[in-house]
Motif scaffolding. Structure first.
Motif, short mmCIF file in Angstrom:
data_model
loop_
_atom_site.label_atom_id
_atom_site.label_comp_id
_atom_site.label_asym_id
_atom_site.label_seq_id
_atom_site.Cartn_x
_atom_site.Cartn_y
_atom_site.Cartn_z
N PRO A 173 -45.18 30.23 -22.08
CA PRO A 173 -45.58 31.50 -21.44
C PRO A 173 -44.65 31.84 -20.28
N PRO A 174 -44.53 33.10 -19.94
CA PRO A 174 -43.70 33.48 -18.78
C PRO A 174 -44.27 32.88 -17.50
N SER A 175 -43.38 32.61 -16.57
CA SER A 175 -43.77 32.07 -15.26
C SER A 175 -43.39 33.04 -14.16
N THR A 176 -44.25 33.12 -13.15
CA THR A 176 -43.92 33.89 -11.95
C THR A 176 -43.22 32.97 -10.96
N VAL A 177 -42.00 33.35 -10.59
CA VAL A 177 -41.20 32.53 -9.67
C VAL A 177 -41.36 33.08 -8.26
N THR A 178 -41.62 32.18 -7.31
CA THR A 178 -41.70 32.57 -5.90
C THR A 178 -40.73 31.69 -5.11
N VAL A 179 -39.79 32.33 -4.43
CA VAL A 179 -38.78 31.60 -3.65
C VAL A 179 -38.98 31.93 -2.17
N ARG A 180 -39.13 30.89 -1.37
CA ARG A 180 -39.27 31.05 0.08
C ARG A 180 -38.20 30.21 0.77
N CYS A 181 -37.70 30.71 1.89
CA CYS A 181 -36.72 29.95 2.67
C CYS A 181 -36.63 30.54 4.06
N HIS A 182 -35.86 29.87 4.92
CA HIS A 182 -35.62 30.34 6.29
C HIS A 182 -34.12 30.58 6.48
N GLY A 183 -33.81 31.63 7.25
CA GLY A 183 -32.43 31.94 7.57
C GLY A 183 -32.23 32.00 9.07
N PRO A 184 -31.13 32.58 9.53
CA PRO A 184 -30.84 32.64 10.97
C PRO A 184 -31.84 33.50 11.76
N PHE A 185 -32.58 34.36 11.08
CA PHE A 185 -33.55 35.22 11.76
C PHE A 185 -34.98 34.81 11.42
N GLY A 186 -35.15 33.57 11.02
CA GLY A 186 -36.49 33.10 10.71
C GLY A 186 -36.78 33.16 9.23
N GLU A 187 -38.06 33.22 8.89
CA GLU A 187 -38.47 33.20 7.49
C GLU A 187 -38.02 34.45 6.76
N VAL A 188 -37.44 34.25 5.57
CA VAL A 188 -36.99 35.36 4.74
C VAL A 188 -38.18 35.84 3.91
N GLU A 189 -38.23 37.14 3.67
CA GLU A 189 -39.31 37.68 2.85
C GLU A 189 -39.29 37.02 1.48
N PRO A 190 -40.43 36.52 1.00
CA PRO A 190 -40.46 35.81 -0.29
C PRO A 190 -39.92 36.68 -1.42
N LEU A 191 -39.20 36.03 -2.33
CA LEU A 191 -38.66 36.70 -3.51
C LEU A 191 -39.54 36.31 -4.69
N VAL A 192 -40.13 37.31 -5.34
CA VAL A 192 -41.07 37.06 -6.44
C VAL A 192 -40.61 37.83 -7.68
N TYR A 193 -40.53 37.15 -8.82
CA TYR A 193 -40.13 37.80 -10.07
C TYR A 193 -40.62 36.96 -11.24
N ASP A 194 -40.51 37.49 -12.44
CA ASP A 194 -40.97 36.80 -13.65
C ASP A 194 -39.79 36.16 -14.37
N LEU A 195 -40.07 35.01 -14.99
CA LEU A 195 -39.06 34.26 -15.73
C LEU A 195 -39.66 33.88 -17.08
N SER A 196 -38.93 34.16 -18.16
CA SER A 196 -39.43 33.85 -19.50
C SER A 196 -38.39 33.04 -20.26
N LEU A 197 -38.80 31.85 -20.73
CA LEU A 197 -37.90 31.04 -21.54
C LEU A 197 -37.71 31.63 -22.93
N ALA A 198 -38.58 32.56 -23.31
CA ALA A 198 -38.45 33.18 -24.62
C ALA A 198 -37.13 33.93 -24.75
N ASP A 199 -36.49 34.25 -23.62
CA ASP A 199 -35.19 34.93 -23.67
C ASP A 199 -34.12 34.06 -24.31
N PHE A 200 -34.35 32.73 -24.35
CA PHE A 200 -33.35 31.82 -24.92
C PHE A 200 -33.53 31.64 -26.42
#
Length: 233
Positions: A173-200
């Motif tokens: 099934p597709p998965s929702t990916v959430t990426v969090r990290c910190h940069g020079p100005f503090g926490e970066v806004e989370p990046l959220v998107y869908d990932l599907s292995l069915a594309d392969f």
């Protein structure tokens, strides 16, 4: 001349003078009324002109306020753009291995312009590892990544592509990916998107031109050339 006649003449003279005074007074009153009317009209014109000037001044003030607000928004947008450019931009993906097109890898890459710290990646639902006996929930990123420099990437083997798309087997099934990290100005806004292995599914399994497989082939060809040169063939 009798006294009565004199009295009559005087009375007529007095009446005539009164009439003249009355006529002159009426004319003066008429002139005053005309002047008052003209003054009132002039006052109305001045009042209308004053109102127009007030409205024009208000419009100018409103326009000036809009210009100031637009300049402030532009300045804020410019500052935000500069901040965004200076932040890390970390993405997590599943890709075919450059050394073997059948092998899928989880790749985390920093495409930004600064170091990413305390990188956290989650998949919902979790990805499943399928590497023969080494199968189960992918946990390579459970502990996070301490830092990732600009252009840096890390990868983990996930499984062979054919193990996810065997005949009669439902694709992951597709998965929702959430990426969090910190940069020079503090926490970066989370990046959220869908990932599907069915594309392969059905993708050609090819190693790229810079893979070790190509290097190995080039070495074999070179070895054959050297052997022919030594034997004189």
């Amino acid at each position: 001349m009798s006294g009565e006649l004199i009295v009559a003449i005087v009375s007529v003279a007095i009446a005539g003078g009164a009439l003249v005074v009355a006529i002159l007074s009426a004319q003066s009153a008429k002139d005053q009324a005309r002047s008052a009317k003209e003054s009132a009209q002039a006052a109305n014109v001045q009042a209308s002109s004053a109102r127009d000037q007030v409205m024009a001044a208000r419009e100018q003030v409103a326009a000036a306020r809009e210009q100031v607000a637009a300049a402030e928004r532009q300045n804020e947008l410019s500052e935000q753009t500069q901040r965004d450019r200076a932040q890390p931009y970390v993405v997590a993906d599943v890709r075919a291995s450059p050394h073997s097109g059948h092998l899928l890898q989880v790749v985390v890459e920093n495409r930004g312009n600064s170091v990413a710290r305390d990188v956290r990646v989650s998949f919902d639902p979790p990805l499943q590892r399928r590497l023969g006996p080494d199968s189960g929930t992918f946990d390579g990123l459970d502990g996070g990544i301490t830092f990732l420099p600009p252009g840096g990437s890390l990868s983990w083997h996930l499984g062979t592509s054919f193990s996810y798309f065997a005949e009669g087997q439902a694709p992951p099934p597709p998965s929702t990916v959430t990426v969090r990290c910190h940069g020079p100005f503090g926490e970066v806004e989370p990046l959220v998107y869908d990932l599907s292995l069915a594309d392969f599914a059905g993708q050609a399994a090819e190693a790229d031109a810079g893979s070790l497989a190509k290097v190995e082939k080039a070495l074999r060809d070179l070895t054959k050339t050297v052997d022919r040169w030594r034997t004189g063939r």
